[in-house]
Design an enzyme around this catalytic site. Structure first.
Site, PDB file in Angstrom:
ATOM      1  N   HIS A   1      15.083   1.801  -3.271  1.00  0.00           N
ATOM      2  CA  HIS A   1      13.737   2.076  -2.773  1.00  0.00           C
ATOM      3  C   HIS A   1      13.520   1.454  -1.398  1.00  0.00           C
ATOM      4  O   HIS A   1      13.276   2.148  -0.422  1.00  0.00           O
ATOM      5  CB  HIS A   1      12.689   1.575  -3.764  1.00  0.00           C
TER       6      HIS A   1
ATOM      7  N   HIS B   1       9.481  -4.211  -6.482  1.00  0.00           N
ATOM      8  CA  HIS B   1       8.559  -3.170  -6.930  1.00  0.00           C
ATOM      9  C   HIS B   1       8.829  -2.695  -8.348  1.00  0.00           C
ATOM     10  O   HIS B   1       8.286  -1.685  -8.773  1.00  0.00           O
ATOM     11  CB  HIS B   1       8.589  -1.992  -5.946  1.00  0.00           C
TER      12      HIS B   1
END
Length: 169
Positions: free
Chosen positions: A92, A109
């Protein structure tokens, strides 16, 4: 606009030569593969189920994790097919990934990846699977070697850096 005229014969001859070169397996593989180093990561006798082993591959700037899952895994090696390795950089935003409770978890995250299913993303912001390190197991010695990477390591345009050096153990 500047255009160079070439004869039909030159164009067809050049096209045929290029097609012949690219149709050979050696040339085609050279264009799509990278020269990954073969690096000893661990010995099977030193592995315990669920205890990750950290290493760098394919170079010193690429952290990775080897894990004996205790269950058969896609791309797994060893007698039970349960030893796998992955980049420990999240796809990501490049945050570190840790192994916890039979999954890889991004510390930033909370994207999660399944190590038994080729690093498939099953939760979070990551849209790409985590790159899997291709392993080779030698039954005679019990040694486990890294020999390549499936997928692109985050932040790179290619996995092998021109100046990468890593020691072959």
């Amino acid at each position: 606009m500047f255009m160079t005229k070439i004869s039909r014969r030159t164009f067809i001859g050049g096209s045929a030569a290029m097609a012949a070169l690219l149709s050979t397996p050696e040339w085609a593989m050279a264009l799509i593969t990278q020269p990954y180093p073969r690096v000893k990561i661990a010995n099977i006798k030193d592995l315990k189920v669920g205890e990750p082993v950290s290493f760098n591959y394919p170079d010193e700037q690429s952290p990775a994790i080897l894990i004996k899952l205790g269950e058969k895994a896609d791309g797994g090696v060893g007698p039970e097919g349960d030893i796998v390795a992955y980049s420990s950089i999240c796809t990501h935003m490049g945050c570190p990934v840790v192994y916890s409770n039979k999954r890889f978890v991004c510390a930033c995250h909370y994207s999660m990846f399944d190590p038994a299913k080729n690093g498939e993303t099953f939760q979070g912001h990551a849209s790409e699977w985590i790159p899997q390190v291709i392993l080779r197991f030698e039954p005679r010695t019990g040694n486990i070697y890294a020999e390549g990477v499936e997928g692109l390591i985050w932040g790179r345009i290619r996995n092998i850096l021109k100046s990468s050096k890593i020691s072959n153990l």
